[in-house]
Design a protein around this motif. Sequence first.
Motif, PDB file in Angstrom:
ATOM      1  N   UNK B 223       0.822  -1.201   0.000  1.00 48.23           N
ATOM      2  CA  UNK B 223       0.000   0.000   0.000  1.00 48.23           C
ATOM      3  C   UNK B 223       0.862   1.260   0.000  1.00 48.23           C
ATOM      4  N   UNK B 224       2.027   1.177   0.676  1.00 45.03           N
ATOM      5  CA  UNK B 224       2.806   2.418   0.775  1.00 45.03           C
ATOM      6  C   UNK B 224       3.488   2.773  -0.539  1.00 45.03           C
ATOM      7  N   UNK B 225       3.610   1.795  -1.460  1.00 45.38           N
ATOM      8  CA  UNK B 225       4.109   2.151  -2.791  1.00 45.38           C
ATOM      9  C   UNK B 225       3.092   3.070  -3.472  1.00 45.38           C
ATOM     10  N   UNK B 227       1.059   4.970  -1.840  1.00 44.04           N
ATOM     11  CA  UNK B 227       1.088   6.256  -1.119  1.00 44.04           C
ATOM     12  C   UNK B 227       2.281   7.088  -1.574  1.00 44.04           C
ATOM     13  N   UNK B 228       3.399   6.409  -1.823  1.00 45.16           N
ATOM     14  CA  UNK B 228       4.567   7.131  -2.333  1.00 45.16           C
ATOM     15  C   UNK B 228       4.237   7.751  -3.689  1.00 45.16           C
ATOM     16  N   UNK B 229       3.525   6.989  -4.527  1.00 42.13           N
ATOM     17  CA  UNK B 229       3.154   7.509  -5.844  1.00 42.13           C
ATOM     18  C   UNK B 229       2.208   8.697  -5.709  1.00 42.13           C
ATOM     19  N   UNK B 230       1.362   8.629  -4.714  1.00 46.60           N
ATOM     20  CA  UNK B 230       0.436   9.735  -4.478  1.00 46.60           C
ATOM     21  C   UNK B 230       1.208  11.000  -4.072  1.00 46.60           C
ATOM     22  N   UNK B 231       2.192  10.821  -3.184  1.00 42.90           N
ATOM     23  CA  UNK B 231       3.031  11.953  -2.799  1.00 42.90           C
ATOM     24  C   UNK B 231       3.834  12.446  -4.004  1.00 42.90           C
ATOM     25  N   UNK B 232       4.104  11.521  -4.957  1.00 40.22           N
ATOM     26  CA  UNK B 232       4.887  11.863  -6.143  1.00 40.22           C
ATOM     27  C   UNK B 232       4.012  12.431  -7.264  1.00 40.22           C
ATOM     28  N   UNK B 233       2.816  12.878  -6.945  1.00 37.87           N
ATOM     29  CA  UNK B 233       1.917  13.552  -7.895  1.00 37.87           C
ATOM     30  C   UNK B 233       1.496  12.674  -9.073  1.00 37.87           C
ATOM     31  N   UNK B 234       1.529  11.353  -8.934  1.00 35.00           N
ATOM     32  CA  UNK B 234       1.147  10.513 -10.060  1.00 35.00           C
ATOM     33  C   UNK B 234      -0.365  10.531 -10.245  1.00 35.00           C
ATOM     34  N   UNK B 243       2.808   1.787 -12.156  1.00 36.00           N
ATOM     35  CA  UNK B 243       2.982   1.058 -10.891  1.00 36.00           C
ATOM     36  C   UNK B 243       2.222  -0.269 -10.942  1.00 36.00           C
ATOM     37  N   UNK B 247       3.937  -4.098 -11.723  1.00 36.21           N
ATOM     38  CA  UNK B 247       4.065  -4.953 -10.540  1.00 36.21           C
ATOM     39  C   UNK B 247       3.136  -6.154 -10.625  1.00 36.21           C
TER      40      UNK B 247
END
Lengths: 377, 332
Positions: B223-225, B227-234, B243, B247
Motif C-alpha cells: 500500500x505504501x508504494x 502512497x509514495x506515488x500519491x506523494x509523487x503527484x502521479x 505502478x 508490478x
Amino acid sequence: MAKLVLEKVAKSFGLVNVLPGVDLDIEDGEFVVFVGPSGCGKSTLLRLIAGLEDVSSGDILIDGDSVTHVPAADRGVAMVFQSYALYPHMTVRQNLSFGLENIRMQRPEIERRVGEAARLLQIEQLLERRPKELSGGQRQRVAIGRAITRDPKIFLFDEPLSNLDAELRVLMRIEITRLHERLGNTMIYVTHDQIEAMTMADKIVVLRGGVIEQVGAPLELYNQPRNAFVAGFIGSPRMNFVEGTIGEVSGETFTFTSPDLPAMTLPRRTASLAAGQKVSVGVRPEDLIVSKGKGSGWPVTVSVAEQHGANSYIHCSRPNGEPLLIHQPGQSAVERGDILNVSPVPARWHLFDASGLRIEIEPGQEMAPPILHTAIQ
Amino acid sequence: MSTTNWVSRAGFGLMSLPARVIEPVMSGVQRLIGIKRMPWFFLIPNLTAVMLFALLPVLINVFYSLTGSDRLYPQDRPWVGGRNYETLFDCTNYLDPSTCSRDLFWRALGNTLTFVPIQVVCMIGIALITALCLNREIRGRGFFRGVFFFPVMLSPVVVALTWQWILQRNGALNGIFSAIGLNPVNWLVFPNTAFFWSVFVTVWAHMGFYTIILLAGLQAIPRDVYEAAKMDSASNWRVFTKITLPLLRPVLLVVFILSMIRSVQTFDELYILTGGGPGSATMLMVQYIYEIGFAIQPRNFGLAAAASLLLGAALLVFTAIQLHLSRRAQNG
Ligand SMILES: Nc1ncnc2c1ncn2[C@@H]1O[C@H](COP(=O)(O)OP(=O)(O)O)[C@@H](O)[C@H]1O
Ligand SMILES: [Mg+2]
C-alpha cells in the motif's frame, strides 16, 4: 519559508478517536521530532500533515494557508516511509525522477536534480540498480533522495531508521542531521526511540494516546519534564520513581516517606506542599549519591551490577522489591548483594503529584545543573 | 486423570504410531539409495500420478496417431506411419478449408485461432477491471467477490443449459426484448451472434477464477508504494500504467497462460450450448477431435490422436515463447 501550524487537528478511525485534537506550531527550518510509545498516533499525525489521511476536524496551515483540503501532492511536502516504499520495478534513477516526470518537468532539470540528490547522498554509482540490489542503508538513502528531488517545503520522516542495524542507525542519524543543516528545510521526524529524538531534534513533541504531553528542546524535556510520563519516557535508562507521602512541612524543608524506606528530609523548593499529600519523587539514575553501608539515605540491595567499562549500571532493589537503577560513570566496585545507601543529588530530583503532574519549582529555585560525577564516596 | 488429558494422550499415541513404523522404513531406504536420491523417493507418489495420467496417455496418443483402423486395442491396429498427419494436411489450398480432404479440421482450426485470442483478451481485460474494482474499499466487497466467483463453481453443463434457456428463440432474453418492444433475435442460429455468445458465456463462466488470482496479485502490491506515488503527484492513469501493471506482470503472465490453455481446451459449454453450430461456425478443435474420434462412425482414433498431438505441440510452443519473452522483458 515553511511554517506549519496545526489547529485542533483531530482524527478518528470509525469509533476510535486516535487524535482528540492537536495544536502545534512548527517554525521554518526547525527539525521537529514526534516521539512517543508505539500506537500513540505519531504516524497518523504525520500522515495527516502529508495528506495521506483526511482530518476528522481541525485545520492544517502551511505558511498561513490552509492545506487541509489540498491533495497530498500539492502540499509541498515529501515523505520518507518506514518501509522505504521504493518502486521495486524501477531503477534508482527512475525512482528519483518519477515524481518529477509526473509534474512534467523538463528533462534537463530532472537530470540536474537527480544528479544533485545522488551526489548529496553518495548514491551516484547506484543509479542504474533496482531496489532489490541495494542494502538497507542504500535503500534508505534512495528513499531520502526521492524526497529531496521534489524540493519540498517540509520533509516528513516516519521511523526511517527502524529497519537498519544499530551501527548504521547511528551513521544515518548523523547524516540526516547534517542533511538538515545543509538544506535548511523544515523537517518532521517520527520515532519511538528517545535517543534519536534527543540527538536529532531542535524541538521534541512527546505524544501519548494522541495527546501532546510536552513540547520543548531536548534538554528542556530532560531537565524540566512536565509530568511523570515525559520524565519516564525521555532519558535512558529511565528515571527512578519513588512513591510516598509528604510528612512534615516546615519553612525550609519537608520530609518524604515511603512505607518501605526511612523518612528523608529534602529541601522545600515550592510552596504548594501539604502534609499527607501523595507524591512521587523522580530521580535519574545518574543523579543519585551512593555510599556503601548504612547512612541517612534509602537502603537498597544490589541485584545486578552491569559493567560497561566506561559506565556502570547498578540494578538495585528496594526493601519492598521495587527496582531502582543507579548509573555511575566509570567502573564500579559494588557486587551483587551489597547494601547501598542512596539519596538524590540536591536539586536534581523531581516531584510529581498523585496525577503525575510535576509540582513546579518556584522561580529562583531552578534545577541545579547536572553534576558530572557521582562516584561512590 | 481428566477426560481431555486421556483423549490427548490417546491421540498422541496414535499419531506416534505411524512415525514408529515409518521411521525404520525411511532409514532403510536411505541406506539403500543414499541421501542424495531421497528427494526422488519422496516424489514417487506424485511422479506416479503424473506418469500414469499425463505422460502415459501422451505416449499412447503418439502410438494411436501412427496407427490406423477403427479398432480400439493396440494389437489390432495396423501401423500407418505418418499417414494420419498427411490426411490432416491434405489440402489443395491451405487458405480454403473446402479444398482440404478434412475440411472440418481446418474450419475448427480457424475457429480456434479466432476464438482463443478474442476470448483470452476479453477474459483478462474484464477480469482485470473487475479485480481493480473489487480491490477498492467498497461496500459489500466480500459479497461481490462471491458473486463473481460463483459461476466458476457451476458445472459446465449447468452453465450451458442456463444460457441456452436464456438465449434460445423463446428464451428469457428474447422475452425481455419483446417486452420492451424489440424484435426477438434467434441468437444461436446466426454464425456471428452464436460466436459472440460463445465468447460471452465462456468468459462469464471462467472470469471469476482469474479475477481472484488478479485480486490476490493486486493485494500483494504494498500500500505504501501507492502512497509514495500519491506523494509523487502521479495521476490515476500513471499509477495504473507505471505502478500497478508492471508490478502485476508476473501474475498477469500466469493468468495469460492459464486462460489461454483453458481457452484452447474449450469444449463442454459450447458442445451443449451451440453444438458447434450453426453449421461449424463455433466448432473448436477439441470438439472436432471428440467428434472424429468418438462420435462419427467409423471412429477414427488415429486421426483424432494426430490432431490432439498437433494441438498440444502448438500450445507448448506458444507457452514457451510467452515465457521466454516475459523473462527477457523482466531481465532487460
Ligand atoms: N487506518 C486505520 N484504521 C484504524 N485504526 C488505525 C488506522 N491507522 C492507525 N490506527 C490506529 O491508530 C492508533 C495510532 O496509530 P499510529 O499513528 O500508527 O501509531 P504510531 O505510529 O504512533 O505507532 C493505533 O491504535 C492504530 O491501531
Ligand atoms: Mg508508526
